[in-house]
Design an enzyme around this catalytic site. Structure first.
Site, mmCIF file in Angstrom:
data_model
loop_
_atom_site.group_PDB
_atom_site.id
_atom_site.type_symbol
_atom_site.label_atom_id
_atom_site.label_comp_id
_atom_site.label_asym_id
_atom_site.label_seq_id
_atom_site.Cartn_x
_atom_site.Cartn_y
_atom_site.Cartn_z
ATOM 1 N N ALA A 1 0.833 -1.369 -0.153
ATOM 2 C CA ALA A 1 0.023 0.085 -0.075
ATOM 3 C C ALA A 1 0.797 1.334 0.158
ATOM 4 O O ALA A 1 0.531 2.134 -0.780
ATOM 5 C CB ALA A 1 -0.997 0.089 1.188
ATOM 6 N N ASP B 1 -3.995 -2.564 3.970
ATOM 7 C CA ASP B 1 -3.951 -1.664 2.697
ATOM 8 C C ASP B 1 -5.058 -0.651 2.943
ATOM 9 O O ASP B 1 -5.154 0.409 2.166
ATOM 10 C CB ASP B 1 -4.547 -2.550 1.578
ATOM 11 C CG ASP B 1 -3.354 -3.266 1.194
ATOM 12 O OD1 ASP B 1 -2.975 -4.488 1.772
ATOM 13 O OD2 ASP B 1 -2.638 -3.111 0.259
HETATM 14 O O1 MRU Z 1 -1.010 -7.384 -3.264
HETATM 15 P P1 MRU Z 1 -0.078 -6.721 -2.654
HETATM 16 O O2 MRU Z 1 1.340 -7.511 -2.787
HETATM 17 O O3 MRU Z 1 0.056 -4.975 -3.029
HETATM 18 O O4 MRU Z 1 -0.628 -6.563 -0.963
HETATM 19 C C1 MRU Z 1 0.321 -6.031 -0.164
HETATM 20 C C2 MRU Z 1 -0.442 -6.379 1.299
HETATM 21 O O5 MRU Z 1 -1.500 -6.832 1.443
HETATM 22 C C3 MRU Z 1 0.285 -5.613 2.544
HETATM 23 O O6 MRU Z 1 0.280 -6.518 3.557
HETATM 24 C C4 MRU Z 1 -0.208 -4.309 2.517
HETATM 25 O O7 MRU Z 1 0.073 -3.347 1.732
HETATM 26 C C5 MRU Z 1 0.760 -3.518 3.738
HETATM 27 S S1 MRU Z 1 2.320 -3.012 2.955
HETATM 28 C C6 MRU Z 1 3.045 -2.222 4.097
#
Ligand code: MRU
Length: 351
Positions: A57, A243
């Site tokens: 995110a 997110d």
């Molecule tokens: O699909 P992604 O790899 O973008 O998902 C990322 C996540 O779910 C993370 O845990 C979240 O973005 C937190 S990142 C600090």
């Protein structure tokens, strides 16, 4: 920011501005190969976010902010004083790249607020300065989150994390892995169990890579191995990123996080969500309003580039889920810690 030409990305280099271009570490091919892709157009940055070159995110927000800077430069070169109309299509393209991580919309909102204050003259430097500030502020927020989260861990323990909420997923240092880094430095992390995180394998590819580079003991496990590990009594915390966090403290994170939180509750294990306040969406009352991204079923029907399911098999591929606030022990942000989150406590944090 680095001033040398980018060569091989380290975990802290998810996004990097150099010499008028945006460099993104290609997270689809890590750890097999550590390579940058470079961008000078916002439309290409939007595609990179959609295609998971950059993910996580806060990193998506940082990349989008640089994308707006590129969009402003292109709009001014094409339309001169009319650049504010010309930039609009790129802002929309960036906003349409992925739906769940609110940091994307937060970053675009912040860039839009700046755009509203700018004159008709060349906006390139002002937009770039704001993107660099967003990047730097996220880095600093993660350091603070790391320290605050580490304070919650009272004795040396083993922890489980899911997906990758590390330096690669942020402006640097990481949220959940920022807590792990700070807590490990304080002697409080004996081992990290990284769920492999089907189907994109962020845990196996990215979390394992990051932690091994830092010399933090990490053991990979299949997502479905978490419950039996919890039953051994060795796990003190589940530590994850997010997110989007709703006003009542419900937390959207990588698919499987909800299941982990349910299992943690059963086993008396605490759940920590580490995220900057740019992940908090006070405009939505609860997690039920969080848009959950569904990606191409093909991502699930195969593994490692090879088809595994029978031809014609249906598949559902939601890539996030929502953990109710009641299953979260602590939300750790750069502004402070919210224990057992409620709407009132989240409001107090954000006000
Ligand atoms: O699909 P992604 O790899 O973008 O998902 C990322 C996540 O779910 C993370 O845990 C979240 O973005 C937190 S990142 C600090």
């Amino acid at each position: 920011m680095k001033t040398t030409p980018p060569t091989t990305p380290t975990p802290d280099d998810a996004a990097l501005w150099h010499d008028g271009r945006l460099y993104l570490a290609d997270q689809r091919i890590l750890p097999e190969r550590a390579e940058f892709l470079s961008y000078d157009r916002a439309a290409e940055v939007a595609t990179a976010i959609r295609d998971m070159v950059v993910r996580g995110a806060p990193a998506i927000g940082v990349a989008a902010a640089y994308g707006v800077a590129l969009a402003g430069r292109e709009a001014y070169s094409n339309a001169g004083a009319d650049w504010k109309q010309a930039i609009e299509a790129d802002l929309e393209r960036l906003a349409a790249s992925r739906p769940t991580a609110v940091n994307l919309f937060w970053a675009i909102r912040r860039m839009r607020d700046l755009i509203a204050r700018l004159e008709a003259s060349d906006p390139s430097q002002a937009l770039l300065d704001e993107a660099l500030a967003i990047h730097e502020e996220d880095r600093a927020a993660n350091r603070r989150i790391g320290d605050l989260g580490a304070e919650l861990i009272t004795e040396p323990t083993e922890i489980i994390t899911h997906c990758n909420a590390g330096a690669l997923a942020t402006g640097g240092y990481g949220t959940a892995l920022g807590v792990v880094r700070s807590a490990h430095a304080a002697g409080k992390i004996q081992r990290v169990y990284a769920d492999e995180t089907r189907p994109w394998m962020q845990g196996a590819r990215l979390t394992a890579w990051e932690l091994m580079q830092d010399g933090i003991p990490v053991t990979l496990q299949a997502d479905c191995a978490a419950a039996s590990l919890m039953a051994t009594g060795r796990i003190g915390w589940v530590i994850v990123g997010s997110d989007r966090i709703a006003a009542n403290g419900d937390v959207a994170n990588k698919i499987g996080t909800y299941g982990l939180a349910v299992m943690a509750k059963y086993h008396g294990i605490k759940v920590m969500v580490a995220a900057p306040t740019s992940t908090v969406d006070m405009a939505i009352a609860s997690g039920a309003e969080i848009p959950i991204e569904e990606r191409d079923p093909d991502e699930l029907l195969g593994c490692g580039g090879r088809r595994i399911a029978p031809a014609g098999c249906a598949a559902r591929n939601p890539v996030f889920d929502v953990t109710p606030a009641a299953l979260v022990d602590a939300i750790v942000t750069e502004r402070g810690v919210v224990l057992n989150p409620t709407t009132e406590k989240m409001r107090a944090l954000m006000d």
